[in-house]
Write an enzyme that holds these catalytic residues in place. Structure first.
Site, PDB file in Angstrom:
ATOM      1  N   LYS A   1       0.881  -1.167   0.000  1.00  0.00           N
ATOM      2  CA  LYS A   1       0.000   0.000   0.000  1.00  0.00           C
ATOM      3  C   LYS A   1       0.915   1.211   0.000  1.00  0.00           C
ATOM      4  O   LYS A   1       1.549   1.532   1.009  1.00  0.00           O
ATOM      5  CB  LYS A   1      -0.904  -0.005   1.236  1.00  0.00           C
TER       6      LYS A   1
ATOM      7  N   ASN B   1      -9.675   2.159   9.110  1.00  0.00           N
ATOM      8  CA  ASN B   1      -9.015   1.741  10.344  1.00  0.00           C
ATOM      9  C   ASN B   1      -9.599   2.467  11.552  1.00  0.00           C
ATOM     10  O   ASN B   1     -10.262   1.865  12.387  1.00  0.00           O
ATOM     11  CB  ASN B   1      -7.504   2.027  10.215  1.00  0.00           C
ATOM     12  N   THR B   2      -9.400   3.795  11.593  1.00  0.00           N
ATOM     13  CA  THR B   2      -9.743   4.565  12.793  1.00  0.00           C
ATOM     14  C   THR B   2     -11.210   4.413  13.176  1.00  0.00           C
ATOM     15  O   THR B   2     -11.539   4.335  14.367  1.00  0.00           O
ATOM     16  CB  THR B   2      -9.399   6.056  12.563  1.00  0.00           C
TER      17      THR B   2
ATOM     18  N   ALA C   1      -9.285   5.705   3.377  1.00  0.00           N
ATOM     19  CA  ALA C   1      -9.054   6.849   4.274  1.00  0.00           C
ATOM     20  C   ALA C   1     -10.255   7.786   4.356  1.00  0.00           C
ATOM     21  O   ALA C   1     -10.942   8.030   3.366  1.00  0.00           O
ATOM     22  CB  ALA C   1      -7.833   7.657   3.858  1.00  0.00           C
ATOM     23  N   GLY C   2     -10.463   8.275   5.563  1.00  0.00           N
ATOM     24  CA  GLY C   2     -11.475   9.303   5.812  1.00  0.00           C
ATOM     25  C   GLY C   2     -12.853   8.762   6.129  1.00  0.00           C
ATOM     26  O   GLY C   2     -13.754   9.525   6.486  1.00  0.00           O
TER      27      GLY C   2
ATOM     28  N   GLY D   1      -7.898   9.446   8.951  1.00  0.00           N
ATOM     29  CA  GLY D   1      -8.251   9.616  10.361  1.00  0.00           C
ATOM     30  C   GLY D   1      -9.269  10.699  10.639  1.00  0.00           C
ATOM     31  O   GLY D   1      -9.621  10.942  11.794  1.00  0.00           O
TER      32      GLY D   1
END
Lengths: 65, 301
Positions: free
Chosen positions: B140, B250-251, B228-229, B201
């Site tokens: 990645k 993830n977050t 992301a986001g 994040g």
């Protein structure tokens, strides 16, 4: 031999990268290495000489996103 | 607003190049959709660099309250790909060795990242180290250009992707929704694109729907993953409804009050979004259209 290992100056008794890993207690660890910013494959460590002031990076798997 | 009618019938649509692209893509996609619907539903395998996957969720492994919760969340999500990183290993703590045992026990594919790399050199070297440690060519690729937004440096990204593809890596580039950059990434060998939804994040969701729709329409054959986001399952579902092939996050799971329950919710949302896409969502319109028949209404005055 004075080596900068992961950013820390250390006295490491070693002539090669493989010996450095051995004396730093990484012999059996799942790690990858770079010498002065260049990747050194595991198989090349035995033949890779180190000298005073060399920077060694030793990395392992870690959490990531 | 009602579209002006013209002799050609759909002049309003033709005047909007994006609508045109999207419509063309939707038409092309109809056949694929019918085919897919005919034998499996709601989810079917999809392929990333030859790897067949069922789950369209890719999950990050960072910031969980504990390793046990990470493992449980990963299983609850159904994800078949987990992202990981490489960091300096301490001879005394050997944290990486324990972490690696944990990931190995979960038993799914890993996608190592180059998170935190701000230059082509750092990213390429990190990728080389990752290939050796993880024994697989997936990477990645992140080349960060700006610290506040963690926006990719797309110039460095294309260059690093070129070098790594030539070295046999299978590159998953973390990119923006820019069409021209996407084209360049494909030219240098990328077979998957991972545009951001919003800054890493931030949990803001899909910041540029127009851009993501355009990217999907422009590259109908390339696996696209929103990376992301993403903050909520509804964001992930929205990405899937647009026709995206997957979502990486993830977050949103790791920082949830109950990461395991949230992981499950994301898994379900992504399946629902995919199923909705395959089912062919209606086109939105600006004016109301009664769903109950107007004809036959009793006269009660």
């Amino acid at each position: 031999m004075k080596l900068v290992v992961n950013g820390e100056l250390q006295e490491v008794p070693a002539a090669t990268l493989a010996e450095a890993l051995q004396s730093l207690d990484f012999a059996d660890a799942k790690v990858a290495t770079a010498l002065n910013g260049e990747f050194v494959p595991a198989r090349a460590r035995v033949a890779t000489l180190v000298k005073d002031g060399d920077r060694i990076e030793i990395v392992a798997p870690r959490q990531g996103g | 607003m009602r579209a002006k009618r013209s002799k050609s019938g759909n002049a309003a649509q033709l005047n909007d190049p994006l609508d045109c692209l999207v419509t063309q893509w939707a038409r092309r996609n109809d056949k694929a959709r019918q085919k897919e619907l005919s034998f499996v539903t709601p989810a079917s395998d999809f392929t990333l660099y030859g790897a067949k996957l069922r789950s369209r969720l890719m999950l990050g492994t960072s910031q969980y309250p504990s390793p046990a919760i990470l493992a449980e969340a990963a299983r609850a999500s159904g994800a078949e790909v987990l992202t990981v990183s490489l960091r300096r290993e301490s001879a005394r703590l050997k944290e990486g060795q324990d972490f690696w045992r944990l990931i190995r026990d979960i038993g799914v594919r890993v996608l190592p990242n180059t998170a935190g790399c701000y230059s082509v050199k750092e990213a390429v070297t990190t990728a080389q180290m990752a290939r050796e440690v993880f024994g697989a060519p997936w990477i990645k690729l992140e080349v960060i250009g700006e610290a506040d937004t963690l926006q990719p440096d797309v110039f460095g990204l294309v260059e690093a992707a070129r070098i790594l593809s030539a070295e046999g890596f299978e590159v998953f580039p973390y990119t923006t929704e820019d069409l021209v950059v996407a084209e360049r990434l494909i030219e240098v060998g990328c077979k998957v694109l991972m545009p951001w939804g919003a800054p890493i994040g931030s949990g803001k969701g899909l910041n540029n729907l127009f851009g993501l729709r355009a990217l999907r329409a422009h590259f109908p054959e390339v696996p696209l993953i929103v990376d992301a986001g993403v903050g909520l399952p509804s964001h992930a579902a929205a990405a899937m409804e647009l026709g995206y092939d997957g979502v990486l996050l993830n977050t949103a799971v790791a920082k949830a009050g109950d990461p395991v329950a949230m992981a499950r919710a994301f898994g379900q949302a992504i399946e629902a979004g995919r199923a909705a896409f395959l089912a062919g969502p209606m086109q939105p319109r600006d004016m109301a259209a009664p769903s109950t028949p107007v004809v036959g209404r009793a006269v009660l005055t």
